[in-house]
Design an enzyme around this catalytic site. Structure first.
Site, PDB file in Angstrom:
ATOM      1  N   SER A  39      30.421  24.319   4.441  1.00 26.40           N
ATOM      2  CA  SER A  39      29.137  23.911   5.131  1.00 26.40           C
ATOM      3  C   SER A  39      29.942  24.366   7.053  1.00 26.40           C
ATOM      4  O   SER A  39      28.503  24.798   7.481  1.00 26.40           O
ATOM      5  CB  SER A  39      28.754  22.912   5.601  1.00 26.40           C
ATOM      6  OG  SER A  39      28.421  22.015   6.394  1.00 26.40           O
ATOM      7  N   GLU A  77      38.857  12.814   8.727  1.00 27.91           N
ATOM      8  CA  GLU A  77      39.550  13.378   8.724  1.00 27.91           C
ATOM      9  C   GLU A  77      39.607  14.584   7.167  1.00 27.91           C
ATOM     10  O   GLU A  77      40.146  15.667   7.431  1.00 27.91           O
ATOM     11  CB  GLU A  77      40.808  12.900   7.444  1.00 27.91           C
ATOM     12  CG  GLU A  77      41.801  13.517   6.617  1.00 27.91           C
ATOM     13  CD  GLU A  77      43.269  12.502   6.777  1.00 27.91           C
ATOM     14  OE1 GLU A  77      44.552  13.090   5.726  1.00 27.91           O
ATOM     15  OE2 GLU A  77      44.059  11.935   6.689  1.00 27.91           O
ATOM     16  N   ARG A  78      38.252  14.478   6.858  1.00 31.40           N
ATOM     17  CA  ARG A  78      37.713  15.314   5.947  1.00 31.40           C
ATOM     18  C   ARG A  78      37.766  17.090   6.470  1.00 31.40           C
ATOM     19  O   ARG A  78      37.160  17.854   5.987  1.00 31.40           O
ATOM     20  CB  ARG A  78      37.003  14.934   4.861  1.00 31.40           C
ATOM     21  CG  ARG A  78      36.266  15.723   3.487  1.00 31.40           C
ATOM     22  CD  ARG A  78      35.663  14.928   3.008  1.00 31.40           C
ATOM     23  NE  ARG A  78      34.218  14.875   3.232  1.00 31.40           N
ATOM     24  CZ  ARG A  78      33.398  14.994   2.799  1.00 31.40           C
ATOM     25  NH1 ARG A  78      33.210  15.658   2.081  1.00 31.40           N
ATOM     26  NH2 ARG A  78      32.262  14.539   3.162  1.00 31.40           N
ATOM     27  N   ARG A  79      36.830  16.786   7.566  1.00 31.94           N
ATOM     28  CA  ARG A  79      36.141  17.768   8.479  1.00 31.94           C
ATOM     29  C   ARG A  79      36.993  18.181   9.426  1.00 31.94           C
ATOM     30  O   ARG A  79      36.631  19.459   8.867  1.00 31.94           O
ATOM     31  CB  ARG A  79      34.902  16.815   9.550  1.00 31.94           C
ATOM     32  CG  ARG A  79      33.756  16.423   9.621  1.00 31.94           C
ATOM     33  CD  ARG A  79      32.986  15.570  10.806  1.00 31.94           C
ATOM     34  NE  ARG A  79      34.337  14.215  10.172  1.00 31.94           N
ATOM     35  CZ  ARG A  79      33.032  12.693  11.149  1.00 31.94           C
ATOM     36  NH1 ARG A  79      32.632  13.208  12.174  1.00 31.94           N
ATOM     37  NH2 ARG A  79      33.648  11.825  10.750  1.00 31.94           N
ATOM     38  N   ASN A 111      35.532   4.342   5.876  1.00 28.29           N
ATOM     39  CA  ASN A 111      36.100   3.995   4.430  1.00 28.29           C
ATOM     40  C   ASN A 111      34.954   3.378   4.126  1.00 28.29           C
ATOM     41  O   ASN A 111      34.083   3.905   3.195  1.00 28.29           O
ATOM     42  CB  ASN A 111      37.312   4.108   4.565  1.00 28.29           C
ATOM     43  CG  ASN A 111      37.470   4.026   3.588  1.00 28.29           C
ATOM     44  OD1 ASN A 111      37.812   5.214   2.855  1.00 28.29           O
ATOM     45  ND2 ASN A 111      39.093   3.869   2.262  1.00 28.29           N
ATOM     46  N   ARG A 114      31.269   5.234   3.463  1.00 28.66           N
ATOM     47  CA  ARG A 114      31.283   6.437   2.230  1.00 28.66           C
ATOM     48  C   ARG A 114      30.516   5.873   0.788  1.00 28.66           C
ATOM     49  O   ARG A 114      31.062   3.727   0.626  1.00 28.66           O
ATOM     50  CB  ARG A 114      33.122   6.537   1.725  1.00 28.66           C
ATOM     51  CG  ARG A 114      33.693   7.612   3.380  1.00 28.66           C
ATOM     52  CD  ARG A 114      34.554   8.034   3.220  1.00 28.66           C
ATOM     53  NE  ARG A 114      34.761   8.682   2.245  1.00 28.66           N
ATOM     54  CZ  ARG A 114      36.033   8.467   0.873  1.00 28.66           C
ATOM     55  NH1 ARG A 114      36.433   7.134   1.023  1.00 28.66           N
ATOM     56  NH2 ARG A 114      35.827   9.068   0.133  1.00 28.66           N
TER      57      ARG A 114
END
Length: 538
Positions: A39, A77-79, A111, A114
């Site tokens: 993405s 953090e995932r991005r 968190n 989510r």
């Protein structure tokens, strides 16, 4: 709090000058990161990440670990990881001045929003926030919109054995099932329970309801029926009294809201230790009182099974069990009626679970019951269980009632017979003799006699006895010959070699030459009618 505002400036920071946070998420699914990277390659990073200056880190050791990095990642953090996978050198970022507590709170809130947060990572963040002393459970619950019970439940997951944590992360058990296991305070016992739960039935792990019932049955014990005093501080000094113990359900209401009773122990190991300490105390006290304390081997002989049930037909009875001769009293109460010097000794034994039992010898208990006139000797010779005693009593009562009835009938009948004999009324006596003869004769006897009197037996199957009784009634006009003949034949049918004594006696009474009849029977077919009988007389 985690969203950027229109007044916050977005900075394109180098991916390499940002380090991850020690308090942020640690576990990511590889496929999810690949989707994020794809993405980002196509659309870029839509929402900026949130970072803080490394200099804001209060923990000195963590600041040193940062090395040459300028920023610590707070949210996103995932991005950030997806950008690195996608080969991006820069990532849009918002720089905030945050202390350790503020940074952790942002991570907790992010968190919580989510869809599939890692329960163990949630637990670590909640625990760190509360340990910082800057947030209470109520404040944290209000901030993230979750209940106190949820927060306490998540933190409790940190006490799980590593094997169970791995099963939780792998999706083999749900967070709800993991919490049921985590509530077992002893790690070894919790791991043992987890193994059995994961094994389940037919290769399938237990459901939540099955786990709930299983743990309640195997690893929880009500303190109300405990063999020790829950208030005793000295029984196991390291454990202390049960009333203030954190392993008691009533002292952790948020964790045990599904358990209806507050007085339940959740540590079977500690419970057994207190039971054993109590057992040793009682045994020592019993020895001091002069009671007979059985060895473990002798106790096992009396209590071979689980559940504390005395062996069937054991040579002892439970002192506190109901006495079958006075069910509202125990054996202890019964023998207490005897003078002190005559009371049987108390015997102390231990069952397989370690529970103590006070016993009385079966023979001595029976002697006490007889001495107190509440039982007779024949009632104490067999089993003295309540059921056996009641069965024997019922049989004895029925037998005595039957005998009384027979005696009453016998007196009535014999009185009437004597009266009729004195009045020389033999008609009723003849009918009585006929009835007895027919009643106690066999079918073969009745068939032979009826045939000689011209009555034929039915060819079809049916109630043959009723038929013979009906024919006997026809002979009631002259019953004595019919009855006598029936009884003579009955006496002869079951003789194998000797001649029937009843027929021999009849021949003597009527002057019949028995030897001539025997000789004639051997020379001719066995056919003798009334016409030949006078010729055979002496």
């Amino acid at each position: 709090m985690n969203k950027t505002t229109t007044t916050e400036k977005i900075h394109p920071l180098l991916v390499t000058e940002i380090i991850r946070s020690a308090t942020n998420r640690k576990h990511f699914k590889p496929e999810a990161l690949e989707e994020m990277a794809s993405s980002i390659r196509e659309k870029g990073v839509i929402q900026p990440i949130i970072v803080r200056l490394v200099s804001c880190i209060e923990d000195e050791a963590r600041r040193k670990e940062a090395g040459n990095a300028k920023y610590e990642l707070v949210v996103g953090e995932r991005r950030w990881r997806g950008s690195k996978i996608a080969g991006k050198t820069e990532i849009p970022s918002v720089i905030r001045k945050l202390d350790d507590h503020e940074a952790l709170m942002l991570q907790v809130i992010e968190n919580a929003q989510r869809e599939d947060p890692d329960p163990l990572e949630e637990a670590e963040q909640y625990d760190a926030l509360l340990k910082s002393g800057k947030s209470t459970v109520d404040e944290l619950a209000a901030e993230i919109g979750k209940s106190r019970a949820t927060i306490y439940g998540r933190i409790k997951l940190l006490s799980l054995p590593d094997r169970v944590k791995e099963a939780l992360r792998a999706g083999k058990i749900t967070p709800q099932v993991a919490l049921l296991i985590a509530r077992i305070p002893n790690p070894k016992v919790a791991e043992e329970a987890a193994v059995r739960i994961l094994k389940g039935e037919n290769g399938q792990p237990f459901s939540f309801r099955q786990v709930q019932a299983f743990i309640a049955e195997e690893y929880m014990t009500q303190l109300k029926g405990a063999p020790f005093d829950p208030k005793d501080k000295t029984l196991v000094p390291a454990a202390g009294p049960c009333a203030s113990c954190p392993k008691r359900t009533g002292n952790q209401k948020e964790l045990f809201s599904d358990v209806s009773r507050a007085d339940v122990c959740t540590d079977p190991v500690c419970f057994r230790q207190k039971c054993e300490a109590t057992r040793l105390r009682v045994l020592e006290a019993a020895k001091q009182e002069g009671k007979l304390v059985l060895s473990p081997e002798d106790s096992a002989e009396l209590y071979p099974y689980r559940g504390g049930q005395l062996k069937y037909e054991a040579p002892v009875v439970e002192a506190d069990c109901a006495c079958p001769f006075e069910p509202k009293k125990t054996w202890r109460q019964i023998v207490a009626r005897l003078p002190k010097g005559e009371r049987p000794d108390i015997i102390v034994a231990t069952d397989r679970e370690g529970n103590l039992h006070e016993l009385i010898g079966r023979k001595e208990a029976g002697e006490a019951a007889r001495a107190l006139d509440i039982a007779e000797s024949h009632e104490t010779r067999g089993s003295m269980s309540a059921t056996s005693v009641q069965q024997r009593k019922a049989m004895r009562d029925a037998r005595e009632k039957h005998e009384r009835t027979i005696r009453a009938v016998d007196l009535a009948v014999t009185a009437l017979i004597e009266k009729q004999a004195k009045a020389k009324d033999n008609k009723a006596l003849s009918r009585l003799v006929l009835m007895l003869a027919v009643k106690f004769s066999s079918h073969d006897t009745a068939r032979r006699v009826n045939k000689r009197h011209g009555y034929t037996t039915p060819k079809k199957d049916g109630d043959v006895r009723n038929y013979f009784l009906a024919q006997a009634k026809k002979a009631a006009a002259d019953p004595l010959p019919f009855a006598l003949e029936t009884m003579l034949w009955q006496s002869a049918l079951f003789m194998s070699h000797e001649f029937p004594s009843a027929m021999t006696d009849a021949c003597k009474i009527y002057g019949i030459d028995l030897e001539k009849i025997k000789a004639a029977a051997r020379e001719k077919p066995a056919k003798t009618d009334e016409a030949t009988l006078p010729a055979l007389k002496k």
